[in-house]
Design a protein around this motif. Structure first.
Motif, short mmCIF file in Angstrom:
data_model
loop_
_atom_site.label_atom_id
_atom_site.label_comp_id
_atom_site.label_asym_id
_atom_site.label_seq_id
_atom_site.Cartn_x
_atom_site.Cartn_y
_atom_site.Cartn_z
N THR A 134 0.84 -1.20 0.00
CA THR A 134 0.00 0.00 0.00
C THR A 134 0.87 1.25 0.00
OG1 THR A 134 -1.82 1.16 1.10
CG2 THR A 134 -0.21 0.07 2.52
N GLU A 177 -0.74 4.11 1.05
CA GLU A 177 -1.41 4.91 2.07
C GLU A 177 -1.59 4.08 3.34
OE1 GLU A 177 -4.76 7.35 0.94
OE2 GLU A 177 -4.38 6.86 -1.15
N GLN A 178 -0.97 4.52 4.42
CA GLN A 178 -1.02 3.78 5.67
C GLN A 178 -2.42 3.70 6.26
OE1 GLN A 178 1.65 2.04 6.95
NE2 GLN A 178 2.40 2.58 4.92
N ARG A 179 -3.32 4.60 5.88
CA ARG A 179 -4.66 4.57 6.46
C ARG A 179 -5.45 3.33 6.04
NH1 ARG A 179 -8.02 9.15 3.24
NH2 ARG A 179 -7.21 8.67 1.19
N LEU A 188 -4.42 0.47 6.42
CA LEU A 188 -4.12 -0.53 7.45
C LEU A 188 -5.09 -0.47 8.62
CD1 LEU A 188 -0.23 -0.19 7.41
CD2 LEU A 188 -1.67 -1.86 6.20
#
Length: 79
Positions: free
Chosen positions: A16, A18-20, A22
């Motif tokens: 990914t 974008e960490q969001r 996760l």
């Protein structure tokens, strides 16, 4: 995001930018599924789950998810 989930609902691999992504829980399934989810910030995400045979022969879930920004923008224009 692309994520591989084993039968214990554990993430084997995640890709990914974008960490969001996760923040969404992992979910093993042995059948094809698709759904959408809304965040508290009113962002809509699409999720597709499909079983695949992993390199060691076990069945894992391939999860592909995407933020539906294009659809949200189109709906705002139509509204």
């Amino acid at each position: 995001m692309v994520r591989i989930i084993n039968q214990n609902d554990e993430t084997v691999t995640t890709i990914t930018r974008e960490q969001r992504f996760l923040q969404f829980p992992t979910r093993y399934t042995n059948q094809y599924e698709a759904n959408t989810q809304m965040t508290d910030e009113d962002e809509r995400f699409a999720f597709v789950y499909t079983p695949i045979v992993w390199e060691d022969g076990t069945i894992v879930t391939l999860e592909v998810s995407e933020r539906l920004v294009g659809m949200e923008e189109n709906m705002a224009l139509l509204g």
